[in-house]
Design an enzyme around this catalytic site. Sequence first.
Site: not given
Lengths: 301, 238
Positions: A1-3, A32
């Site tokens: 995911m990652c933000g 995230r």
Amino acid sequence: MCGIVGLFSKSDEVGERLGEHLGAMLGQMGDRGPDSAGVAVYRDPAPAGSSKVTLFSPDPRQDWAALHAALEDEFGDAVEPDVVASHAVFVVGTDAGTAQAWLRERHPELRVMSAGETIEIYKEMGDPRAFVPRFGLPEMQGSHGLGHTRMATESRVTTEHSHPFSTGLDLCLVHNGSLSNHNLLRRGLHREGIELQTDNDSEVAAGYLTWRMREGASLEEALEGCLRDLDGFYTFAVGTADGFAVLRDPVACKPAVMAETDQWVAMASEYRAIAVLPGAEDAEQWEPTPGRVYSWERERV
Amino acid sequence: MAGVSAPTVEAVDLSVTSLRELNSRLHAAASDETLPRRWRVLNPHGAHSVAVGLDAELDVEVEGHVGYYCAGMNQHATVRVRGNCGVGVAENIMSGRVVVDGNASQSAAATGRGGLVVIHGDASARCGISMKGVDVVVRGSVGHMAAFMGQKGRLVVCGDAGDALGDSLYEARLYVRGSVAGLGADCVEKDLRDEHREELAALLAEAGMDGVDPAEFRRYGSARRLYNFDVDNAGPYE
């Protein structure tokens, strides 16, 4: 995911509270990416003839004062380092390339997180919400900054594998997505003399930009090259000395939203990270078109 | 509706009330007709999953921008968002109506089986992906891969459509008034006959799109030439 988050101030009021705003945005993206967090903050230009280097040490007893003395012996009047948790920012009386080469030779145990005139990069494993106070983000002022919260998918969770990745002097990249041809690209970059420090796919994207810009491409041209040469999913935000740029791959599986008021320009993976900014509800807001480079720059005074 | 009392509006402020409490109260109203029918949601600040899983003739107005999956799985209710929506607004809508005053992000009305989704701004990529009976009316433009693998329902775009419109389409019907950047595999333009103009006029009226002339649209649908449409390939599906 990652933000991903990015904030560019257009007023003194926002610049004075840049770290506070960036920290609030990062906190919203904690879900995230709970594995690690990092920011690049652009502020306090190093005086002419000197450069700024951010260093990371895994040793909590790191003797930064001894390093300061050694740098002063070698390059002359260095100001006191700014020690921030596991990182320290040095202003060194030489150009960034010379300073980096000296540090890598004499102190291979240290990791150069960033180098240049205004950039400072801080990143660390663990909960993004703990990262913000630990690194004193709310107290930082600056012209603009980027942030990243990581949910690791293809390489280990370490400080070195965290974002932002430095892509050259005053340049850095944060990435949401995954690249599938990074091993091939890494070999090509190695032949071109671009040395990467981890097996992380996002660092390859950072190295790719460094290589293209070394060969004379503008940042926009280098990013447009990504559309041709990088295979995979990505939303990139790239920080420069004067601003930042955003690019999404043409398939656009990874989200991004942008907003602008007369006070600031912001980008984030999700709107809730922008909602914490003053005047967000009435900001002009849009989703960046896939495959198109967006960039903002401040005018140099 | 018989037995419903005065039309009071119940306001819920998401800056002080949790999302879970909001959705629990909306779900409770589905089975208890003494609870309010009309609701206003304040300060959503980009929250995900606002007003999901409604299953009653409720009227919900959301004052501000929302995050992902707003009004997902909606049945019977009318949800209006006075702002922009994140990914997947009205995903898997079964019936009822979802209206977005602003823009919608990717995968709006994805896999929707029924009901009506109206977007007064633009919708980005994959609008109506795998639609299975929902009607979607967009006042602005849609991004790439709209109605990908659409099986049933109608997609009406008053503006332009991005690349790969209607790729691998089944029986969903597509109407676009502006330009189409490119058609997806097996998607073709078809004649706009009187019956289609009537269908469009009804959809536009239902969606409240005034001043839009059905005659200005082009119709697109499946050419039915892909592998799964060939009767000689029916065996593997039995």
